[in-house]
Motif scaffolding. Structure first.
Motif, PDB file in Angstrom:
ATOM      1  N   TYR A 289       0.528  -0.820  -0.395  1.00 21.71           N
ATOM      2  CA  TYR A 289      -0.095   0.129   0.381  1.00 21.71           C
ATOM      3  C   TYR A 289       0.996   1.016  -0.246  1.00 21.71           C
ATOM      4  O   TYR A 289       0.163   1.544  -0.125  1.00 21.71           O
ATOM      5  CB  TYR A 289      -1.018  -0.358   1.182  1.00 21.71           C
ATOM      6  N   ALA A 290       2.468   1.078  -0.086  1.00 17.00           N
ATOM      7  CA  ALA A 290       3.286   2.088   0.391  1.00 17.00           C
ATOM      8  C   ALA A 290       3.855   2.691  -0.235  1.00 17.00           C
ATOM      9  O   ALA A 290       4.062   1.646  -1.656  1.00 17.00           O
ATOM     10  CB  ALA A 290       3.836   1.928   1.768  1.00 17.00           C
ATOM     11  N   ASN A 291       3.904   4.268  -0.841  1.00 19.42           N
ATOM     12  CA  ASN A 291       5.052   4.545  -2.163  1.00 19.42           C
ATOM     13  C   ASN A 291       6.678   4.983  -1.149  1.00 19.42           C
ATOM     14  O   ASN A 291       7.630   5.835  -1.368  1.00 19.42           O
ATOM     15  CB  ASN A 291       4.396   6.039  -1.996  1.00 19.42           C
ATOM     16  N   ALA A 292       6.243   4.932   0.305  1.00 20.35           N
ATOM     17  CA  ALA A 292       7.259   5.555   1.021  1.00 20.35           C
ATOM     18  C   ALA A 292       7.267   4.753   2.233  1.00 20.35           C
ATOM     19  O   ALA A 292       5.898   4.716   2.973  1.00 20.35           O
ATOM     20  CB  ALA A 292       7.193   7.022   1.104  1.00 20.35           C
ATOM     21  N   ALA A 293       8.509   4.309   2.839  1.00 14.61           N
ATOM     22  CA  ALA A 293       7.368   3.987   4.171  1.00 14.61           C
ATOM     23  C   ALA A 293       9.142   3.943   5.429  1.00 14.61           C
ATOM     24  O   ALA A 293      10.167   4.029   4.879  1.00 14.61           O
ATOM     25  CB  ALA A 293       7.128   2.513   4.452  1.00 14.61           C
ATOM     26  N   VAL A 294       9.123   4.118   6.453  1.00 14.54           N
ATOM     27  CA  VAL A 294      10.351   4.191   7.466  1.00 14.54           C
ATOM     28  C   VAL A 294       9.704   3.917   9.126  1.00 14.54           C
ATOM     29  O   VAL A 294       8.926   4.426   9.358  1.00 14.54           O
ATOM     30  CB  VAL A 294      10.527   6.266   7.403  1.00 14.54           C
ATOM     31  N   ASP A 295      10.643   3.267   9.384  1.00 14.55           N
ATOM     32  CA  ASP A 295      10.537   3.149  11.060  1.00 14.55           C
ATOM     33  C   ASP A 295      11.711   3.936  11.332  1.00 14.55           C
ATOM     34  O   ASP A 295      12.814   4.638  11.767  1.00 14.55           O
ATOM     35  CB  ASP A 295      11.155   1.355  10.916  1.00 14.55           C
ATOM     36  N   THR A 314      -0.254   6.187   0.647  1.00 11.60           N
ATOM     37  CA  THR A 314      -1.588   6.862  -0.777  1.00 11.60           C
ATOM     38  C   THR A 314      -3.130   6.707  -0.303  1.00 11.60           C
ATOM     39  O   THR A 314      -3.028   6.655   0.239  1.00 11.60           O
ATOM     40  CB  THR A 314      -0.842   5.669  -2.743  1.00 11.60           C
ATOM     41  N   ASP A 315      -3.682   6.916  -1.943  1.00  6.51           N
ATOM     42  CA  ASP A 315      -5.050   6.123  -1.565  1.00  6.51           C
ATOM     43  C   ASP A 315      -5.889   4.816  -2.176  1.00  6.51           C
ATOM     44  O   ASP A 315      -6.568   4.532  -2.230  1.00  6.51           O
ATOM     45  CB  ASP A 315      -5.633   7.154  -3.486  1.00  6.51           C
ATOM     46  N   PHE A 316      -4.385   4.107  -1.520  1.00  7.54           N
ATOM     47  CA  PHE A 316      -4.843   2.682  -1.669  1.00  7.54           C
ATOM     48  C   PHE A 316      -5.986   1.850  -1.239  1.00  7.54           C
ATOM     49  O   PHE A 316      -6.709   1.785  -1.408  1.00  7.54           O
ATOM     50  CB  PHE A 316      -3.248   1.451  -1.539  1.00  7.54           C
ATOM     51  N   PRO A 348      -8.190  11.331  -0.720  1.00  6.16           N
ATOM     52  CA  PRO A 348      -7.123  11.733  -0.593  1.00  6.16           C
ATOM     53  C   PRO A 348      -6.665  10.481  -0.164  1.00  6.16           C
ATOM     54  O   PRO A 348      -6.533   9.395  -0.180  1.00  6.16           O
ATOM     55  CB  PRO A 348      -7.611  11.943   1.600  1.00  6.16           C
ATOM     56  N   TYR A 349      -5.015  11.409  -0.175  1.00  7.41           N
ATOM     57  CA  TYR A 349      -3.877  10.076  -0.109  1.00  7.41           C
ATOM     58  C   TYR A 349      -3.601   9.988   1.578  1.00  7.41           C
ATOM     59  O   TYR A 349      -4.566  11.307   2.394  1.00  7.41           O
ATOM     60  CB  TYR A 349      -2.706  11.063  -0.577  1.00  7.41           C
ATOM     61  N   VAL A 350      -2.916   9.533   2.283  1.00  7.78           N
ATOM     62  CA  VAL A 350      -2.797   9.488   3.588  1.00  7.78           C
ATOM     63  C   VAL A 350      -1.720   8.762   4.107  1.00  7.78           C
ATOM     64  O   VAL A 350      -0.721   8.189   3.496  1.00  7.78           O
ATOM     65  CB  VAL A 350      -3.912   8.061   4.159  1.00  7.78           C
ATOM     66  N   VAL A 351      -1.033   9.591   5.668  1.00  8.30           N
ATOM     67  CA  VAL A 351       0.591   9.594   6.014  1.00  8.30           C
ATOM     68  C   VAL A 351       0.043   8.613   7.288  1.00  8.30           C
ATOM     69  O   VAL A 351      -1.200   9.640   7.905  1.00  8.30           O
ATOM     70  CB  VAL A 351       0.538  11.012   5.735  1.00  8.30           C
ATOM     71  N   GLU A 352       0.317   7.573   7.279  1.00  6.69           N
ATOM     72  CA  GLU A 352      -0.335   6.825   8.491  1.00  6.69           C
ATOM     73  C   GLU A 352       1.056   7.460   9.227  1.00  6.69           C
ATOM     74  O   GLU A 352       2.302   6.801   9.380  1.00  6.69           O
ATOM     75  CB  GLU A 352       0.327   5.530   7.926  1.00  6.69           C
ATOM     76  N   THR A 353       0.659   7.465  10.758  1.00  8.78           N
ATOM     77  CA  THR A 353       2.150   6.992  11.451  1.00  8.78           C
ATOM     78  C   THR A 353       1.708   5.863  13.057  1.00  8.78           C
ATOM     79  O   THR A 353       0.449   6.106  13.354  1.00  8.78           O
ATOM     80  CB  THR A 353       2.084   8.207  12.970  1.00  8.78           C
ATOM     81  N   SER A 354       1.611   4.773  13.570  1.00  4.00           N
ATOM     82  CA  SER A 354       1.989   4.417  13.743  1.00  4.00           C
ATOM     83  C   SER A 354       2.949   3.207  14.835  1.00  4.00           C
ATOM     84  O   SER A 354       3.632   3.090  14.582  1.00  4.00           O
ATOM     85  CB  SER A 354       1.622   2.561  12.691  1.00  4.00           C
ATOM     86  N   VAL A 355       2.448   3.375  15.972  1.00  4.72           N
ATOM     87  CA  VAL A 355       3.278   3.262  17.085  1.00  4.72           C
ATOM     88  C   VAL A 355       2.701   1.632  18.078  1.00  4.72           C
ATOM     89  O   VAL A 355       1.645   1.707  18.114  1.00  4.72           O
ATOM     90  CB  VAL A 355       3.189   4.413  18.119  1.00  4.72           C
TER      91      VAL A 355
END
Length: 496
Positions: A289-295, A314-316, A348-355
Motif C-alpha cells: 500500500y506504500a510509496n514511502a516508508a520509514v521506521d 497513497t489512496d490504496f 485523499p492520500y494518507v500518511v500514517e503514523t503507527s506506534v
C-alpha cells in the motif's frame, strides 16, 4: 556519591524486573502460560496508560485537525479483502526437519545480516538483505530457501541445515459470527487498527466538518498469529497499536510524510528516549500500500528494532474500499488551485503514523532500567531504579511516616489523601524507611515524602528525589503544586 556501573541490562534482567515488581506477567501462568501472550500488572498498566495518554494528547490535543475514534475489533470480512490482508498478509515460514521447530525465513536471514554487521561486514549484510527483499518481492520462495542454505544458516536447536521448503502463512485469526454454527460466517480478529479508521473516513469528515488535511487517531487491540513470537512483549499475538491516519491532498503527501517523521521523533525524545538510541530506518521493501516508508527504531538490549512506522499509503485503502463497497470515498475540496479553480472531488492520500504501544512500553522500560554504584569506600553498593519520566511513572509520590506512632502515621495518611485527587499517591509505613525508598525506586516513583517529628511541629515534610536521592524540606501546603507540576503530562507535550 554515585556512578554508573557500566552494566547494560540484558533482556532477562528486564523480564525479571518487570515480573517481580508488577509490570508484566506471563498470561495464564498458573497453567504454564500461553506463548507470546502477556498480562500487564498493577504497575505496568499504569505506565502503559500514561504512555497512551501522552500519545493521545500529543495527537488530538496539540493538533486541532486531528480527532479520535474507537472502532470495533470485529469488521465485515470484505474489509480485509479490500485491504489486501486476505490475499497478502503472509509471512514466509520454514521448518527444520530435525528439531521440528518453525521459523520465519526472513528473520533467519535478518539474523545472519546482523552477524555480518557485528563482524564488521556491514556491506555484506546489506547485500544479503537486499537479495532477500528482491526474492520476497518476486514471491520466489524457492530462492529464499536456497539463500538460507547458501548462507549456511543453521537451526539454533538442532544445529543442522535440514530445512523444508518455504511457504506462506497467513497471520490473521479467524472465528465465526452467528448464533447457529451452520448459519455462521467467518470473520477475522483485526490484524491492524487502520482499517477501522478508513471505513469511518466519511463518517468523521462529514459529522465533524473536517477539512483536508486532517487526521483520525485510534488506540486499540490487534491480533496476529505470529509464527515465531519472541523477545518478550516486543512481538506478541495480542498487542495494542496507537495509529493516526492523516488525509491529505494528492501531491502533498511527501511534504506531510517528512513533517510527521520529524514530529514523531520529537515525541519519543520528549518521553525520555535518548537521541543516540533512536534512528530512522528506511524500508528496502515497501508494503503493497506504500510509496514511502520509514521506521523509528530504538536500541533494545537485542539491537535496534522498530517502535513506530511512518508510511505514505497513497489512496490504496480508500480506493479499494470504494471499489469493493461501491460507496464513494471522495472528498470535495473547495480550495482553489494555481489556476483559481476548486480542486474538486478526489480520494485523499494518507500518511500514517503507527506506534506499537507494547513496544513503546518495552523501550521506555529498558531505557529507564538503571544500575549505579553508590556509597564510599567499603560501603559501595549497587543501586537499581527505574528512571522514568515523572509524568509516566505509575506512582507519582509515596508518603512515608518515619514511624507509625506519635501521630505520624495519621498525619502521613492525611497528606496522602489530600494529594490523591491531583496525582497517583501511595501510603507506606511497612519496614524501615530506607527499604521503603528502595521499593519506590524499583518501580520508578519520582518523589518520596517523609513525615517526621518536625512535621508535627511546623507542617513541613522532606521530599526525596528518586534520581539524585537529594532531599529538600517543603511545606505541606506546597506539595500539590510542586509535585503536580513536575508530574503533569504537560511537561511532555511542551517538548514536542
Amino acid at each position: 556519591m554515585s556512578q554508573d556501573s557500566n552494566s547494560t541490562p540484558s533482556l532477562q534482567d528486564i523480564i525479571g524486573h518487570a515480573k517481580e515488581y508488577g509490570f508484566v506477567f506471563p498470561s495464564s501462568e498458573i497453567y504454564d502460560g500461553l506463548q507470546a501472550v502477556y498480562d500487564y500488572g498493577q504497575n505496568g498498566v499504569e505506565l502503559k496508560n500514561n504512555l497512551k495518554a501522552a500519545w493521545w494528547k500529543a495527537m488530538t490535543q496539540l493538533h486541532e485537525n486531528i480527532v479520535g475514534i474507537d472502532a470495533a475489533i470485529f469488521m465485515h470480512p470484505l474489509t480485509w479483502k479490500a485491504s489486501g490482508h486476505v490475499d497478502g498478509f503472509n509471512d514466509p515460514m520454514i521448518d527444520n526437519k530435525d528439531s521440528k521447530k518453525r521459523y520465519r525465513a526472513d528473520q533467519l536471514l535478518e539474523g545472519k545480516a546482523e552477524e555480518y554487521a557485528a563482524a564488521g561486514q556491514a556491506d555484506k549484510g546489506q547485500a544479503l538483505l537486499a537479495e532477500m527483499g528482491r526474492l520476497l518481492s518476486a514471491e520466489d520462495l524457492d530462492g529464499v530457501r536456497e539463500l538460507i542454505i547458501a548462507e549456511d544458516i543453521k537451526c539454533p536447536v538442532s544445529g543442522t541445515t535440514n530445512w523444508t521448503e518455504v511457504r506462506q502463512f497467513n497471520l490473521m485469526f479467524s472465528t465465526q459470527i452467528g448464533s447457529v454454527a451452520e448459519d455462521s460466517s467467518v470473520i477475522y480478529l483485526r490484524p491492524e487498527t487502520a482499517q477501522g479508521i478508513f471505513v469511518n473516513f466519511l463518517n468523521v469528515q462529514k459529522s465533524g466538518r473536517m477539512k483536508v488535511p486532517f487526521g483520525i487517531a485510534q488506540i486499540g487491540k490487534a491480533f496476529r498469529n505470529e509464527i515465531v513470537a519472541r523477545q518478550f512483549i516486543f512481538r506478541m499475538r495480542e498487542f495494542e497499536q496507537m495509529e493516526m491516519q492523516f488525509f491529505v491532498r494528492p501531491g502533498t503527501e511527501m511534504e506531510w510524510y517528512d513533517k510527521w517523521k520529524e514530529t514523531r521523533l520529537k515525541f519519543h525524545q520528549a518521553i525520555g528516549l535518548p537521541a543516540d538510541k533512536l534512528k530512522y530506518h528506511d524500508h528496502d521493501k515497501l508494503a503493497h500500500y506504500a510509496n514511502a516508508a520509514v521506521d523509528i527504531e530504538y536500541e533494545f538490549p537485542f539491537g535496534f528494532r522498530e517502535i513506530e512506522g511512518i508510511h505514505s499509503r497513497t489512496d490504496f485503502d480508500l480506493r479499494n474500499h470504494q471499489e469493493l463497497s461501491r460507496k464513494k470515498q471522495q472528498y470535495f475540496d473547495a480550495d482553489l488551485d494555481e489556476n483559481g479553480k476548486p480542486f474538486g472531488n478526489y480520494i485523499p492520500y494518507v500518511v500514517e503514523t503507527s506506534v506499537g504501544a507494547d513496544r513503546l512500553f518495552l523501550a521506555t522500560f529498558c531505557n529507564a532500567f538503571t544500575r549505579e554504584m553508590v556509597g564510599e569506600g567499603d560501603k559501595v553498593k549497587e543501586r537499581i531504579y527505574l528512571k522514568l519520566h515523572p509524568a509516566l511513572a505509575p506512582i507519582k509520590a509515596a508518603v512515608l511516616p518515619l514511624v507509625k506512632k506519635d501521630g505520624l502515621a495519621e498525619k502521613a495518611q492525611g497528606i496522602s489523601d489530600s494529594l490523591k485527587s491531583t496525582f497517583r499517591t501511595v501510603y507506606d509505613d511497612n519496614a524501615a524507611i530506607g527499604k521503603r525508598y528502595t521499593r519506590q525506586d524499583l518501580i520508578g516513583t519520582p518523589y518520596c515524602i517523609a513525615v517526621d517529628y518536625q512535621t508535627m511541629e511546623d507542617d513541613t515534610v522532606t521530599i526525596r528525589h528518586r534520581d539524585s536521592m537529594e532531599q529538600e524540606r517543603v511545606a505541606i501546603s506546597e506539595l500539590k503544586a510542586k509535585i503536580g507540576q513536575a508530574v503533569a503530562l504537560e511537561r511532555i507535550l511542551e517538548e514536542i
